[in-house]
Motif scaffolding. Structure first.
Motif, PDB file in Angstrom:
ATOM      1  N   VAL A  75       0.831  -1.208   0.000  1.00  0.00           N
ATOM      2  CA  VAL A  75       0.000   0.000   0.000  1.00  0.00           C
ATOM      3  C   VAL A  75       0.867   1.260   0.000  1.00  0.00           C
ATOM      4  N   SER A  76       1.967   1.241   0.767  1.00  0.00           N
ATOM      5  CA  SER A  76       2.861   2.411   0.789  1.00  0.00           C
ATOM      6  C   SER A  76       3.445   2.671  -0.589  1.00  0.00           C
ATOM      7  N   LEU A  77       3.877   1.612  -1.267  1.00  0.00           N
ATOM      8  CA  LEU A  77       4.445   1.781  -2.614  1.00  0.00           C
ATOM      9  C   LEU A  77       3.398   2.338  -3.574  1.00  0.00           C
ATOM     10  N   LEU A  78       2.188   1.771  -3.513  1.00  0.00           N
ATOM     11  CA  LEU A  78       1.118   2.243  -4.408  1.00  0.00           C
ATOM     12  C   LEU A  78       0.835   3.722  -4.137  1.00  0.00           C
ATOM     13  N   THR A  85       1.326   4.483 -12.133  1.00  0.00           N
ATOM     14  CA  THR A  85       0.623   4.858 -10.909  1.00  0.00           C
ATOM     15  C   THR A  85      -0.858   4.534 -10.993  1.00  0.00           C
ATOM     16  N   LEU A  86      -1.370   4.239  -9.804  1.00  0.00           N
ATOM     17  CA  LEU A  86      -2.782   3.887  -9.648  1.00  0.00           C
ATOM     18  C   LEU A  86      -3.714   4.949 -10.217  1.00  0.00           C
ATOM     19  N   LEU A  87      -3.243   6.193 -10.228  1.00  0.00           N
ATOM     20  CA  LEU A  87      -4.134   7.286 -10.627  1.00  0.00           C
ATOM     21  C   LEU A  87      -4.100   7.525 -12.135  1.00  0.00           C
ATOM     22  N   LYS A  88      -3.316   6.700 -12.865  1.00  0.00           N
ATOM     23  CA  LYS A  88      -3.196   6.886 -14.315  1.00  0.00           C
ATOM     24  C   LYS A  88      -3.532   5.632 -15.106  1.00  0.00           C
ATOM     25  N   THR A  89      -3.797   4.517 -14.432  1.00  0.00           N
ATOM     26  CA  THR A  89      -4.035   3.279 -15.191  1.00  0.00           C
ATOM     27  C   THR A  89      -5.229   3.458 -16.121  1.00  0.00           C
ATOM     28  N   PRO A  90      -5.128   2.912 -17.339  1.00  0.00           N
ATOM     29  CA  PRO A  90      -6.186   3.129 -18.311  1.00  0.00           C
ATOM     30  C   PRO A  90      -7.431   2.270 -18.081  1.00  0.00           C
ATOM     31  N   TYR A 141      -8.388  -3.556 -15.436  1.00  0.00           N
ATOM     32  CA  TYR A 141      -7.462  -4.679 -15.680  1.00  0.00           C
ATOM     33  C   TYR A 141      -6.016  -4.235 -15.444  1.00  0.00           C
ATOM     34  N   GLN A 142      -5.674  -3.068 -15.985  1.00  0.00           N
ATOM     35  CA  GLN A 142      -4.305  -2.562 -15.809  1.00  0.00           C
ATOM     36  C   GLN A 142      -4.053  -2.206 -14.338  1.00  0.00           C
ATOM     37  N   THR A 143      -5.105  -1.777 -13.631  1.00  0.00           N
ATOM     38  CA  THR A 143      -4.968  -1.480 -12.204  1.00  0.00           C
ATOM     39  C   THR A 143      -4.635  -2.758 -11.430  1.00  0.00           C
ATOM     40  N   ALA A 144      -5.355  -3.838 -11.766  1.00  0.00           N
ATOM     41  CA  ALA A 144      -5.099  -5.122 -11.097  1.00  0.00           C
ATOM     42  C   ALA A 144      -3.684  -5.593 -11.404  1.00  0.00           C
ATOM     43  N   ARG A 145      -3.235  -5.387 -12.649  1.00  0.00           N
ATOM     44  CA  ARG A 145      -1.863  -5.776 -13.009  1.00  0.00           C
ATOM     45  C   ARG A 145      -0.851  -4.994 -12.186  1.00  0.00           C
ATOM     46  N   LEU A 146      -1.114  -3.699 -12.047  1.00  0.00           N
ATOM     47  CA  LEU A 146      -0.200  -2.840 -11.284  1.00  0.00           C
ATOM     48  C   LEU A 146      -0.119  -3.299  -9.824  1.00  0.00           C
ATOM     49  N   VAL A 147      -1.277  -3.568  -9.223  1.00  0.00           N
ATOM     50  CA  VAL A 147      -1.270  -4.040  -7.830  1.00  0.00           C
ATOM     51  C   VAL A 147      -0.559  -5.389  -7.757  1.00  0.00           C
ATOM     52  N   GLY A 148      -0.890  -6.290  -8.681  1.00  0.00           N
ATOM     53  CA  GLY A 148      -0.263  -7.619  -8.699  1.00  0.00           C
ATOM     54  C   GLY A 148       1.254  -7.526  -8.818  1.00  0.00           C
ATOM     55  N   ASP A 149       1.734  -6.668  -9.712  1.00  0.00           N
ATOM     56  CA  ASP A 149       3.185  -6.513  -9.884  1.00  0.00           C
ATOM     57  C   ASP A 149       3.833  -5.975  -8.608  1.00  0.00           C
ATOM     58  N   GLU A 203       1.440 -14.370  -5.879  1.00  0.00           N
ATOM     59  CA  GLU A 203       2.312 -14.499  -7.053  1.00  0.00           C
ATOM     60  C   GLU A 203       2.131 -13.324  -8.003  1.00  0.00           C
ATOM     61  N   GLY A 204       1.146 -12.463  -7.734  1.00  0.00           N
ATOM     62  CA  GLY A 204       0.943 -11.283  -8.569  1.00  0.00           C
ATOM     63  C   GLY A 204      -0.101 -11.484  -9.657  1.00  0.00           C
ATOM     64  N   ASN A 205      -0.490 -12.708  -9.913  1.00  0.00           N
ATOM     65  CA  ASN A 205      -1.563 -12.934 -10.907  1.00  0.00           C
ATOM     66  C   ASN A 205      -2.920 -12.784 -10.236  1.00  0.00           C
ATOM     67  N   PHE A 206      -3.981 -12.792 -10.997  1.00  0.00           N
ATOM     68  CA  PHE A 206      -5.276 -12.482 -10.389  1.00  0.00           C
ATOM     69  C   PHE A 206      -6.423 -13.080 -11.207  1.00  0.00           C
ATOM     70  N   ILE A 207      -7.580 -13.174 -10.567  1.00  0.00           N
ATOM     71  CA  ILE A 207      -8.794 -13.634 -11.254  1.00  0.00           C
ATOM     72  C   ILE A 207      -9.884 -12.585 -11.041  1.00  0.00           C
ATOM     73  N   GLU A 208     -10.870 -12.616 -11.944  1.00  0.00           N
ATOM     74  CA  GLU A 208     -11.956 -11.646 -11.844  1.00  0.00           C
ATOM     75  C   GLU A 208     -13.249 -12.345 -11.454  1.00  0.00           C
ATOM     76  N   SER A 209     -14.105 -11.626 -10.748  1.00  0.00           N
ATOM     77  CA  SER A 209     -15.401 -12.191 -10.371  1.00  0.00           C
ATOM     78  C   SER A 209     -16.261 -12.372 -11.612  1.00  0.00           C
ATOM     79  N   SER A 210     -17.313 -13.178 -11.465  1.00  0.00           N
ATOM     80  CA  SER A 210     -18.213 -13.440 -12.585  1.00  0.00           C
ATOM     81  C   SER A 210     -19.620 -13.595 -12.032  1.00  0.00           C
ATOM     82  N   GLU A 211     -20.588 -13.791 -12.914  1.00  0.00           N
ATOM     83  CA  GLU A 211     -21.949 -14.016 -12.429  1.00  0.00           C
ATOM     84  C   GLU A 211     -22.021 -15.235 -11.525  1.00  0.00           C
ATOM     85  N   ASP A 212     -21.250 -16.266 -11.862  1.00  0.00           N
ATOM     86  CA  ASP A 212     -21.282 -17.491 -11.073  1.00  0.00           C
ATOM     87  C   ASP A 212     -20.522 -17.341  -9.762  1.00  0.00           C
ATOM     88  N   THR A 213     -19.509 -16.521  -9.757  1.00  0.00           N
ATOM     89  CA  THR A 213     -18.700 -16.306  -8.555  1.00  0.00           C
ATOM     90  C   THR A 213     -18.645 -14.809  -8.319  1.00  0.00           C
TER      91      THR A 213
END
Lengths: 242, 242
Positions: free
Chosen positions: A60-63, A76-81, A84-92, A134-144
């Motif tokens: 959180v401090s780095l972000l 930066t979190l305030l510029k991600t397009p 998805y890119q935000t999740a990548r940034l947090v994951g990285d 590990e920095g990777n991530f999944i997205e929620s869906s209607e089923d989950t």
């Protein structure tokens, strides 16, 4: 440990997190596990954290730092397009912090942490992600439609049974309060107070935010009446015919 | 995984266990995890097992063999002078099996297993024990009248909330059926059918025994009505005042 939940509804996203951290049962502290960022009218994010407190705070401090130093070439979190890119940034960032902590040859598991990220960037949909150590991530869906991190098991049955995508935020709070109450009654490592917040679809700004304290009258009422109702329901159901 | 529960009531002991074992989700089988021994009028024991299937089967086979070969100098389940000595015998057997399995220098954790043992020996009280892979054990008490092994978390909140020491065995079955239903709905590694049995205080013989299959009408009714009732209760509770 920790218990955090992020849920996606048609109206937007709801988040709740406990505040207990412990290094053994004799070292218990209150720490916020919910973090938010926004550029009103453009983007709003909520991040929930579980795991090694040094890791989650470093992430959180780095972000935060990178969001503030606009001259910095890091993303930066305030510029991600997009979300998805935000999740990548947090994951990285998560991967970077854990790799740095474990670089002395220590076991990376000790520094592990996972995150729930939700929010919306202008032009996109509200989205909810579960980010792994590990920095990777999944997205929620209607089923989950929900993600849990930390002590997830006690509070899962009620989420499965009572979730409805059309719920209002008032009903969502009730759902989350019951899920947290089941967890807190069963496990010492999850504790009050609880932080909660909603993100309303297309508002592009942070919504209602509150902290439920131990003696919060709504939480107490739900907790007591839910217990009573479970016992009453239990008594109404037929006994096993021997 | 597995889910097994043993509960002590004033009337005696109730036990329920699932039957699913898995080595990965693509290798699922049905195995009984409930074992019983009795000398009517003198002693009756119920043993529930969770963990490595080779370990739990070896423990049960050793206990069985030694119970049958009366000439053997090893102690036998059918001769122990008390429940405490019975728990020690089972604990020693568990420790022996795990030590033998791991003697090639392999990690003992892979062979780990835990057990719930309940029953009565003439002259003593009905007693309920939780036996650890290390062979040591703890006994239930008024404050902790039940033990769970395996996937214990999903089904714990209802046990905590609805347990009453004066319950009949018919009510106990209802309690256990709901606890198992919450677990089975949340976790693939626990599955039907369920084995159940009761031990009635001072009967000194095994009591009622049944297997609840997937389509058991009582189980189905409890499962469906419990879900409905939870949703109804949920709707009756007040929404959060925003």
């Amino acid at each position: 440990m920790t218990y955090c939940v992020g849920v996606k509804f048609n109206r937007g996203l709801a988040f709740m997190s406990d505040t207990r951290t412990n290094a053994g049962v004799d070292s218990i502290s209150v720490f916020k596990k919910m973090y938010t960022w926004e550029v009103p009218g453009e983007r709003a994010f909520v991040l929930l954290a579980a795991g090694n407190l040094a890791t989650t705070q470093a992430v959180v401090s780095l972000l935060d730092e990178r969001a503030k130093s606009v001259a910095d070439r890091s993303p930066t979190l305030l510029k991600t397009p997009s979300m998805y890119q935000t999740a990548r940034l947090v994951g990285d960032t998560v991967k970077e912090v854990i790799a740095t902590s474990a670089s002395g040859g220590q076991n990376a598991d000790a520094f592990s942490a996972s995150f729930i990220l939700g929010g919306q960037v202008k032009g996109g949909e509200p989205r909810l992600f579960l980010i792994y150590p590990e920095g990777n991530f999944i997205e929620s869906s209607e089923d989950t439609p929900f993600f849990q991190i930390g002590e997830t098991k006690y509070g899962k049955p009620i989420l499965i049974r009572a979730y409805d995508p059309d719920m209002s935020f008032s009903q969502a709070t009730k759902l989350l309060a019951i899920s947290f109450d089941s967890t807190i009654r069963s496990n010492l490592s999850v504790g009050m107070p609880l932080d909660m917040t909603f993100y309303e679809r297309d508002s592009l700004s942070l919504g209602y935010r509150a902290r439920l304290e131990q003696d919060d009258p709504y939480y107490k009422e739900v907790s007591e009446r839910w217990s009573e109702a479970l016992r009453d329901t239990f008594n109404v159901l037929p006994d096993y015919p021997l």
